[in-house]
Design a protein around this motif. Structure first.
Motif, mmCIF file in Angstrom:
data_model
loop_
_atom_site.group_PDB
_atom_site.id
_atom_site.type_symbol
_atom_site.label_atom_id
_atom_site.label_comp_id
_atom_site.label_asym_id
_atom_site.label_seq_id
_atom_site.Cartn_x
_atom_site.Cartn_y
_atom_site.Cartn_z
ATOM 1 N N ILE A 188 58.052 -22.961 11.720
ATOM 2 C CA ILE A 188 57.185 -22.783 12.881
ATOM 3 C C ILE A 188 55.914 -22.036 12.479
ATOM 4 O O ILE A 188 54.808 -22.388 12.914
ATOM 5 N N THR A 189 56.059 -21.019 11.640
ATOM 6 C CA THR A 189 54.895 -20.255 11.192
ATOM 7 C C THR A 189 53.930 -21.148 10.402
ATOM 8 O O THR A 189 52.709 -21.071 10.577
ATOM 9 N N LEU A 190 54.479 -21.982 9.542
ATOM 10 C CA LEU A 190 53.650 -22.915 8.768
ATOM 11 C C LEU A 190 52.878 -23.848 9.691
ATOM 12 O O LEU A 190 51.674 -24.075 9.510
ATOM 13 N N ALA B 50 50.069 -21.950 11.456
ATOM 14 C CA ALA B 50 48.966 -21.630 10.548
ATOM 15 C C ALA B 50 48.084 -22.854 10.320
ATOM 16 O O ALA B 50 46.845 -22.753 10.326
ATOM 17 N N LYS B 51 48.695 -24.001 10.130
ATOM 18 C CA LYS B 51 47.927 -25.227 9.905
ATOM 19 C C LYS B 51 47.223 -25.675 11.180
ATOM 20 O O LYS B 51 46.100 -26.168 11.130
ATOM 21 N N VAL C 122 46.574 -23.526 1.163
ATOM 22 C CA VAL C 122 46.645 -22.080 1.359
ATOM 23 C C VAL C 122 47.871 -21.720 2.182
ATOM 24 O O VAL C 122 48.604 -20.776 1.852
ATOM 25 N N ALA C 123 48.105 -22.464 3.251
ATOM 26 C CA ALA C 123 49.257 -22.191 4.120
ATOM 27 C C ALA C 123 50.576 -22.389 3.372
ATOM 28 O O ALA C 123 51.489 -21.565 3.484
ATOM 29 N N ALA D 201 50.476 -14.638 8.536
ATOM 30 C CA ALA D 201 49.463 -15.552 9.072
ATOM 31 C C ALA D 201 48.070 -14.928 9.016
ATOM 32 O O ALA D 201 47.083 -15.621 8.715
ATOM 33 N N VAL D 202 47.965 -13.627 9.280
ATOM 34 C CA VAL D 202 46.664 -12.944 9.226
ATOM 35 C C VAL D 202 46.065 -13.055 7.827
ATOM 36 O O VAL D 202 44.886 -13.412 7.657
#
Length: 412
Positions: A276-278, A281-282, A290-291, A392-393
């Motif tokens: 979910i974080t990936l 971020a995208k 980068v992600a 993510a930051v």
């Protein structure tokens, strides 16, 4: 039928580990009040839990830190932004550690508790201490469970693997070995965590019986210190970095990351939240490369919640034992905050294992683990979102600085 019931119980513990610990702590507190001095009947169950965790301390430290560094890859092939991601990870963790130290010095968690200080030897720091951190033998520090020496050994191994040239696939084989060792260690820890509810009930009952009213006041100061550090980490560190370094809106960022934050809050697992974080971020405009590098690496390399918690863990034990942190101890807290945030696996219960490691390293009262376990639910449900927030930051800031950020997509 019995196998199915047991499987359902284990799955429930896995999925709601923090909640299970909270319920266990409540049950333990009730038992402690009801049993009083008779709590010694169930005390052995708590001792078993702390010994099981202590058994894993050396291998957790060795494999978690060394494998985290080894997975970085080839230094020569690592792009400039790859190094930037790691650099920003260290910046956010250092800030988190400093905030934990400052709030701990202000609120002094554990102060006022009466413990047998004669049996407590708080680690002092001098030139000789720094020299003693270097292991005299490769396996000796592991056999002796010398936590500080194991940390340095793990760092040496991890950095050496990163610097190796890929000759005859030796680097790949060593990295696979370290990763396999970490998988094995975490599987054992996962099994120990199934016993955690029983251990927490017994440990909390014993703590409440012994400390009674002072238990609530002690953990109250700890929770206030942690909460203030948590808020400051988000507002000053994350929002400040996004606004002044990344040149993007912190509010839009938070909105885009919200699905991952909610997932982290409910699962209390950075690793479980990774997909979910990936995606978040995208979706907010971070370049795929980068992600794909920064977000997965952050699961083990960037645990800002540990940066906040570790100084507070140690101060809780120090103040309870009648000691105040010295300048040397504070420096050591920052080092530990960074080192263990790198190696703390993003799975439920990881922070409890780290607490056990710190108790061993600083020769603190074993009751510290009990107190932390009693309020671990709160630390878990707030700390996990903090961890993925930091990942993510850093990814956004690096992507922005390298021209690998889609601002139009971010504000869409």
């Amino acid at each position: 039928m019995e196998d199915k019931i047991m499987k359902n119980i284990l799955n429930a513990i896995n999925q709601r580990f923090g909640l299970v610990l909270m319920v266990s702590a409540i049950l333990g507190a009730i038992l402690g009040l009801l049993l009083g001095d008779n709590v010694s009947v169930i005390q052995p169950f708590g001792t078993v839990f702390t010994r099981l965790l202590g058994m894993m301390v050396p291998v957790i430290v060795l494999f978690s830190i060394s494998s985290a560094f080894a997975n970085i890859g080839d230094v020569k092939k690592m792009s400039r932004w790859g190094g930037k991601v790691i650099g920003w990870f260290l910046v956010t963790t250092t800030i988190a550690s400093i905030l934990g130290i400052v709030t701990g010095l202000i609120f002094k968690p554990g102060k006022g508790i009466s413990l047998d200080v004669e049996s407590v030897k708080v680690e002092s720091v001098s030139v000789d201490n720094f020299i003693d951190w270097i292991p005299q033998s490769f396996l000796g520090c592991i056999a002796e469970s010398n936590t500080i020496q194991i940390v340095f050994l793990a760092l040496f191994i991890g950095i050496a693997v990163v610097c190796m040239t890929d000759v005859m696939d030796s680097k790949k084989r060593i990295t696979n070995f370290l990763n396999s060792g970490m998988d094995l260690v975490m599987q054992i820890v996962k099994g120990i965590m199934y016993y955690a509810p029983i251990g927490v009930v017994a440990l909390t009952a014993n703590a409440v019986s012994n400390l009674k009213g002072s238990f609530v006041s002690t953990m109250g100061s700890f929770l206030i210190a942690y909460t203030i550090a948590f808020v400051l980490q988000i507002v000053i560190c994350y929002f400040g970095m996004l606004k002044f370094v990344g040149k993007v809106s912190p509010w839009v960022f938070t909105k885009k990351l919200f699905p991952a934050l909610i997932t982290a809050f409910t699962t209390t697992s950075s690793a479980g939240t990774l997909p979910i974080t990936l995606r978040c971020a995208k979706d907010m405009g971070v370049n795929d490369e980068v992600a794909d590098f920064g977000i997965p690496l952050g699961v083990t390399f960037n645990m800002d919640s540990m940066g906040v918690e570790i100084p507070l863990y140690v101060m809780l034990g120090m103040y309870a034992a009648g000691h105040s942190p010295s300048i040397g101890s504070i420096i050591l807290l920052v080092v530990f905050g960074i080192a263990f945030s790198v190696g703390c696996a993003g799975v439920p219960g990881g922070g409890l294992a780290i607490a056990t490691i710190l108790v061993s390293a600083f020769n603190l009262p074993t009751e510290v683990v009990t107190w932390i376990a009693a309020i671990f639910f709160y630390l878990d449900v707030t700390g996990t979102p903090m961890n993925i927030w930091g990942d993510a930051v850093c990814s956004v800031i690096v992507a922005r600085s390298e021209g690998l950020f889609d601002e139009e997509k971010f504000y869409s």
